[in-house]
Design an enzyme around this catalytic site. Structure first.
Site, PDB file in Angstrom:
ATOM      1  N   THR A   1      34.154 -28.994  79.588  1.00 29.41           N
ATOM      2  CA  THR A   1      34.004 -27.382  79.361  1.00 29.41           C
ATOM      3  C   THR A   1      34.119 -27.221  77.933  1.00 29.41           C
ATOM      4  O   THR A   1      35.510 -27.201  77.597  1.00 29.41           O
ATOM      5  CB  THR A   1      34.734 -26.823  80.478  1.00 29.41           C
ATOM      6  OG1 THR A   1      34.097 -27.487  81.749  1.00 29.41           O
ATOM      7  CG2 THR A   1      34.220 -25.471  79.932  1.00 29.41           C
TER       8      THR A   1
ATOM      9  N   GLY B   1      43.939 -11.223  97.213  1.00 27.33           N
ATOM     10  CA  GLY B   1      44.996 -12.008  97.350  1.00 27.33           C
ATOM     11  C   GLY B   1      45.804 -12.361  96.170  1.00 27.33           C
ATOM     12  O   GLY B   1      45.952 -11.372  95.182  1.00 27.33           O
TER      13      GLY B   1
ATOM     14  N   GLY C   1      43.805 -19.675  89.874  1.00 25.50           N
ATOM     15  CA  GLY C   1      44.556 -20.476  88.896  1.00 25.50           C
ATOM     16  C   GLY C   1      43.725 -21.589  89.071  1.00 25.50           C
ATOM     17  O   GLY C   1      42.313 -21.755  88.969  1.00 25.50           O
TER      18      GLY C   1
ATOM     19  N   CYS D   1      40.219 -24.495  85.763  1.00 23.72           N
ATOM     20  CA  CYS D   1      38.750 -23.711  84.916  1.00 23.72           C
ATOM     21  C   CYS D   1      39.019 -22.469  84.786  1.00 23.72           C
ATOM     22  O   CYS D   1      38.705 -22.124  83.571  1.00 23.72           O
ATOM     23  CB  CYS D   1      37.662 -24.301  86.159  1.00 23.72           C
ATOM     24  SG  CYS D   1      37.445 -25.944  86.229  1.00 23.72           S
TER      25      CYS D   1
ATOM     26  N   LYS E   1      45.486 -24.139  95.041  1.00 25.44           N
ATOM     27  CA  LYS E   1      44.522 -23.706  96.117  1.00 25.44           C
ATOM     28  C   LYS E   1      44.853 -24.820  97.154  1.00 25.44           C
ATOM     29  O   LYS E   1      45.541 -26.021  96.741  1.00 25.44           O
ATOM     30  CB  LYS E   1      43.048 -23.847  95.782  1.00 25.44           C
ATOM     31  CG  LYS E   1      42.686 -24.858  95.012  1.00 25.44           C
ATOM     32  CD  LYS E   1      40.911 -25.003  95.002  1.00 25.44           C
ATOM     33  CE  LYS E   1      40.232 -24.982  96.177  1.00 25.44           C
ATOM     34  NZ  LYS E   1      38.791 -25.284  96.019  1.00 25.44           N
TER      35      LYS E   1
END
Length: 427
Positions: free
Chosen positions: A123, A258, A262, A265, A325
């Site tokens: 990226t 929430g 994070g 990306c 996550k």
């Protein structure tokens, strides 16, 4: 086709394994010999669902890993640059690893007569492929782009934890090439995929990636901003967003309030696009607000904690969830990091548990207590902060009863236990 993949991290290892799965012959290149040995042994260098099975299936057959750029370029038709692009201290993109990869490929191209296509999959901000990678390739190879070698940009749209699934079942494939020949060869790699290939120029392809991630990040920060307002008014933000998400123009995805986003990306990409915008004289106020909301969000957890228990100094606070996550061991930009840092600043004793990410977090916070299970982390705790949406945290009723004070502050809206003092971050 014969493909070489430069970099065997998250994107590189998944790209290599999935290309092998669809029939291509793949050579991975990494300067870390330990990683190449792992891959050749069929052991994934990172945790990713389904990756281990693919490496076991193809390692030493359709997929090998080496440290030699020259051999990899010589034996393949297309080389993918899949190296990291971390944020610099000022938030702009650090292209030093991309520079090294491009130089390594260029030096190998100098010794190859046949036409070869270089593809940037890392990226990178718009204009990087043409104005940064291309000159390096031409300088180090002594050859001309568009004549002696091809060049394209092929962004990835992979969710960590579901990257193999996303690669094999894409909703979009974008190929941004400097010319038709380059684009045709890269597109041919995806011929068996049931997905339209969007053909465009390199800068447009780069911007598609950033726009994609920035919009998803914006949805999250928007949902959190609405959630913070709803909480003060006694409104259930999840009920609000469930209805909002039924609008076909919006969709329900990425609208869960929430502790924020994070990972490798969203934070990095939004900051990089902000940095790029400023270099061309534009102030991206909306994107800056997306980051500002996300930075503030997890610290609301500690504010609620202090309202509940007062000064947390010398009190045991359990933190459940360290990965950014669920279904990954990745702690990059995890919302647990600022929360733990604030707890330590306030003098709290932190006991932490995560099914996968504890070893990674130890490098950042070596002094806190890491537990083997949620039960040990919660035992005699004065309060608990839930930071990651792991399924096993949904059924901790009995474990919560072993706390000194049954105060649960939920950053992901997954706790359904009874007989506890429960408070949600935005609900």
């Amino acid at each position: 086709m014969k493909v070489s993949v430069i970099g065997s991290g998250y994107v590189g290892s998944v790209t290599a394994a999935c290309f092998a799965e669809v029939g291509h012959e793949v050579i991975c290149v990494d300067i870390d010999r330990k990683k190449t040995e792992q891959i050749n042994a069929g052991i994934p260098p990172i945790y990713e669902e389904g990756l281990g099975e693919l490496l076991q299936k193809y390692a030493g057959k359709k997929l090998i890993a080496i440290t030699d750029y020259e051999l990899a370029v010589k034996e393949t038709e297309i080389s993918f640059i899949c190296v990291g692009t971390p944020s610099a201290d000022d938030g702009t993109i650090d292209l030093s690893i991309v520079r090294a990869a491009a130089a390594g490929i260029g030096k190998a191209l100098a010794k190859k007569d046949a036409y070869h296509v270089v593809v940037v999959k890392s990226t990178v901000v718009p204009e990087t492929t043409e104005k940064f990678v291309l000159p390096i390739l031409e300088e180090t190879s002594g050859k001309k782009a568009g004549k002696d070698f091809g060049l394209a940009m092929n962004p990835e749209f992979l969710r960590e934890g579901k990257a193999v699934q996303d690669f094999m079942n894409p909703d979009k494939i974008v190929v941004g090439a400097i010319d038709k020949r380059s684009g045709d060869l890269v597109s041919e790699l995806y011929r068996t995929f049931e997905c339209e290939v969007t053909r465009t120029g390199p800068a447009t392809a780069e911007m598609i990636k950033y726009a994609n991630n920035s919009l998803l990040a914006t949805k999250i920060s928007f949902a959190n901003e609405i959630g913070n307002i709803c909480k003060k008014m006694g409104i259930d933000t999840y009920e609000v967003m469930e209805a909002v998400g039924k609008d076909f123009r919006i969709s329900p995805k990425f609208l869960n309030s929430g502790a924020g986003f994070g990972g490798s990306c969203f934070p990095k990409d939004v900051k990089a696009l902000i940095g790029k915008a400023k270099t061309i004289g534009y102030s991206p106020v909306l994107l800056e607000s997306v980051i500002a909301v996300n930075e503030k969000q997890p610290l609301l957890m500690t504010e609620i904690l202090q309202r509940k228990i007062g000064n947390p100094a010398d009190k045991k606070i359990a933190v459940l969830g360290l990965a950014f996550k669920n279904e990954t061991d990745d702690i990059r930009e995890s919302r647990s990091i600022p929360v733990i840092a604030e707890l330590l600043r306030l003098g709290a004793k932190v006991s932490a548990y995560d099914p996968m990410a504890a070893e990674n977090m130890k490098r950042i916070f070596p002094s806190i207590e890491y537990c083997d299970n949620a039960s040990d982390a919660l035992k005699d705790a004065d309060a608990c902060l839930v930071m990651t949406e792991w399924d096993e945290f949904r059924n901790l009723d009995s474990e919560f009863q072993n706390m000194k004070e049954k105060i649960i502050i939920d950053g992901r809206r997954i706790i359904k236990a009874k007989n506890i003092d429960y408070e949600g971050l935005c609900w």
